[in-house]
Enzyme design. Structure first.
Site, mmCIF file in Angstrom:
data_model
loop_
_atom_site.group_PDB
_atom_site.id
_atom_site.type_symbol
_atom_site.label_atom_id
_atom_site.label_comp_id
_atom_site.label_asym_id
_atom_site.label_seq_id
_atom_site.Cartn_x
_atom_site.Cartn_y
_atom_site.Cartn_z
ATOM 1 N N SER A 1 0.853 -1.190 0.000
ATOM 2 C CA SER A 1 0.000 0.000 0.000
ATOM 3 C C SER A 1 0.886 1.236 0.000
ATOM 4 C CB SER A 1 -0.904 0.012 1.239
ATOM 5 O OG SER A 1 -1.552 1.261 1.386
ATOM 6 N N TYR B 1 -3.590 0.247 10.328
ATOM 7 C CA TYR B 1 -3.472 -0.246 8.951
ATOM 8 C C TYR B 1 -2.091 0.050 8.377
ATOM 9 C CZ TYR B 1 -4.190 -0.368 3.880
ATOM 10 O OH TYR B 1 -4.070 -0.612 2.533
#
Length: 705
Positions: A581, A594
């Site tokens: 990510s 996250y």
């Protein structure tokens, strides 16, 4: 050794009826609405749908029909015959070659004898009717030179059992008297067509001929009667074999018990990657069979004797090689034994080639075994793609059925080795191989994808399958996973896709998914670690459960997946691709759980790149950003949470926000991520490991340097 009664109940009861009787599936109502050519196709499809009648891609059918010459307008006789490379069960009308009958018959004037018969194939295109591009097969003369309107040439197990038996000719006479002829072995081609014609001329009452070592050819006045004759002759042979067998056990009776089914599955999952790593040459895919018929054979007293004889029918050994490799089930954990067994097989195959090859023969092909048999376990086949591996297994099962029947008729016999070589290295077969398209970039490769039912996972599966890879899909959402599997199977065929529900935080489920992949496909080359979740909350609003959930999936889940992959890739190499990510390298507000989990996974990839390099295992990361369309993560709370973080609407305004935030002002789609994964999965990146590719339409914060 257990008592014979125990062994009997475990293995030989598998086929108390030796051969089944084919069903007549002809539908008069359906056939009445078809043209003559369509009825030929209907008959062909019915015959090809039953593998006990003919093998995949094997056999051929024909009809002599009237056609209008496109130049003269005159009515002419045209032979419609299944063309080269087709399959009776799945072909359409364009699968037939069409030839002028008068030109085909005139070819006999050019025939220079058996030693030169291969050149006759080159004349067949000159007989083509109406510029039909479908190439005529080597069996065309068998149909053209017989005087019958409709002809079937098929390879039913029951008839080949006669054709490959020591007492097969006598059995054929017992069954059919003078109504079915017998022709000794001759490989397919022009000479066989002429011999058939001459035999029928000498014996005008025949309704068919058994071709020794090969199969059956028979005929009828119309499509239906030809179909019914074919089924009737097969049924006659099956009934005779069943009667001759009586209550006698097949293959000399059982010698050992098969392993329990769970143990067979576990052993196959362990053995297949071990074998695959040791098969030299191009990448191969495996297929495992442990059905009742296979187990009856490999667990029998006569197994060693019969397996050494090899297959008899040309269609069989073209797919399976002349003989299988057999392994000692008590030594499967001995790597030295496996290496020695494979080396011995390859040396024996080279010796076979050297005994028979002449200066004009093609170079020796792959010397690895195609069929590997293990008593108590079953049959394993390897080939350059999954469908070919499965078909090789089916063809060898047909060969086993033939052996089973022939043993009750005086004994099974294979073709002489020289004849087998002549078929395997036939110049016409070599030409057919050279006409095949080159393999796709990922042919023979095997991939496992976690989170495969989501947008990125499904797009990646499509991209890898499109270039020839087999794909094991895993996802914790069983319903979505099955929908993804169905869509991929519809697009690329059921052979290349399997699915296994899996929660990546569960160690046992991870191990089961990798075991399933090894058993279904034979090993592993590519792993896409993609299963993910996302959450957004300020630090003070991040609960321990929320933190743990992110790190369980995105850090521990990645660790468990990679750890399970390493043993399957060691000694052979492979590619592991982490889906990371932008947040792994760029800080983001309200996403500490996250982002830190993604950062942990990113650094794990770097560590694994170091550990895997000595074994040729490459580990790389693709960092997406804002892949909204098709994403299950973005369809949930994450979308609302990120919109709230930026104070915007969660609909189109959010998509526009991320698009305009990027340097290139473009949306990032699942297919874009899949393309980057493909690069790391294929040989184009064979010298890349420990790397990151950002697919985010440009974000200065995530520049890696």
């Amino acid at each position: 050794m257990a008592g014979s009664a125990t062994l009997e109940s475990a293995s030989t009861r598998a086929a108390r009826t030796l051969f089944g009787i084919p069903d007549n599936r002809w539908d008069d109502t359906h056939a009445a609405g078809l043209s003559e050519a369509e009825r030929l196709l209907y008959r062909s499809n019915l015959l090809g749908a039953d593998l006990a009648i003919t093998n995949f891609g094997g056999g051929n059918t024909s009809a002599k029909l009237k056609g209008t010459d496109p130049l003269s307008g005159a009515e002419v006789d045209v032979l419609w015959v299944k063309g080269s490379g087709g399959d009776l069960g799945s072909m359409a009308l364009d699968g037939f070659s069409t030839l002028y009958m008068d030109r085909l018959l005139e070819l006999e004037r050019l025939y220079r004898g058996e030693a030169e018969e291969d050149e006759m194939v080159g004349y067949l295109p000159h007989c083509t009717f109406d510029l039909n591009p479908r190439a005529a097969s080597i069996d065309t003369p068998l149909h053209g030179y017989l005087p019958f309107a409709h002809i079937d040439h098929v390879h039913p197990d029951a008839v080949i059992a006669l054709a490959a038996a020591e007492d097969g000719r006598a059995a054929a006479r017992d069954i059919w008297g003078d109504t079915v002829g017998w022709l000794d072995w001759k490989r397919p081609g022009f000479e066989l067509g002429l011999r058939l014609r001459d035999l029928v001329a000498r014996q005008p009452g025949l309704k068919g001929v058994v071709l020794a070592g090969h199969g059956l050819i028979c005929w009828g006045a119309d499509a239906k009667s030809c179909y019914e004759t074919t089924l009737g002759l097969i049924a006659d042979a099956a009934r005779h074999l069943n009667k001759v067998r009586g209550d006698r056990p097949a293959f000399g009776g059982p010698d050992r018990q098969p392993l329990p089914a769970p143990e067979r599955r576990a052993m196959a999952a362990k053995l297949m990657p071990s074998l695959r790593k040791r098969l030299h040459g191009t990448a191969k895919t495996g297929h495992f069979t442990d059905d009742a018929a296979t187990l009856e054979f490999v667990c029998s007293r006569d197994f060693a004797r019969l397996s050494a004889i090899g297959t008899s029918c040309p269609d069989h050994f073209l797919r399976t090689k002349i003989a299988p490799l057999t392994l000692d089930p008590d030594r499967l954990d001995d790597a030295g034994y496996i290496n020695t067994a494979l080396d011995a097989y390859r040396e024996a195959y080279k010796a076979y080639y050297d005994r028979h090859a002449g200066p004009q023969d093609p170079p020796m092909r792959d010397a690895n075994p195609v069929v590997i048999l293990v008593p108590g376990l079953g049959q394993i086949t390897f080939a350059g793609d999954r469908k070919t591996a499965r078909l090789a297994g089916e063809f060898y099962t047909n060969a086993v059925n033939v052996m089973r029947g022939a043993e009750f008729l005086g004994g099974y016999r294979g073709l002489p080795e020289s004849e087998a070589f002549a078929i395997e290295y036939w110049a016409l077969e070599e030409a057919k191989l050279r006409r095949m398209p080159p393999p796709r970039a990922l042919a023979g490769r095997i991939a496992l994808i976690t989170g495969a039912a989501g947008g990125i996972g499904a797009a990646t599966a499509r991209r890898l399958a499109a270039d020839g890879a087999c794909v094991m899909l895993s996802d914790r959402d069983a319903a979505a996973l099955e929908a993804t599997r169905e869509a991929l199977a519809d697009a690329h065929g059921s052979d290349v896709v399997r699915a296994c529900p899996c929660d990546v935080t569960d160690e046992a489920q991870i191990e089961a998914a990798f075991s399933e992949c090894a058993r279904e496909f034979g090993g592993l080359d590519i792993v896409v670690v993609n299963a993910g979740i996302a959450s957004s909350a300020p630090l003070t609003g991040t609960s321990k459960d929320l933190w743990d959930r992110n790190h369980d999936v995105l850090a521990k889940g990645y660790f468990l997946t990679a750890r399970a992959a390493f043993p399957l890739m060691q000694e052979q190499g492979g590619s592991i691709v982490f889906i990371g990510s932008k947040n792994a390298v760029a800080a983001s507000a309200n996403a500490s759980a996250y982002a830190s989990a993604k950062a942990a996974a990113l650094h794990l990839a770097r560590c694994l790149a170091l550990e895997g390099a000595p074994d040729g295992i490459r580990v790389n990361t693709v960092n997406p950003d804002a892949v909204i369309r098709g994403s299950r993560i973005w369809d949930g709370d994450w979308r609302k949470e990120r919109a709230a973080t930026y104070g915007i609407d969660s609909g189109e305004e959010l998509e526009a926000f991320y698009r305009n935030r990027s340097l290139l002002r473009r949306d990032v789609l699942p297919e874009d991520i899949a393309e980057a994964v493909y690069f790391f999965a294929c040989d184009s990146s064979s010298k890349s490991t420990g790397n990151i590719v950002n697919v985010d339409a440009g974000n200065a914060q995530s520049f890696t340097r």
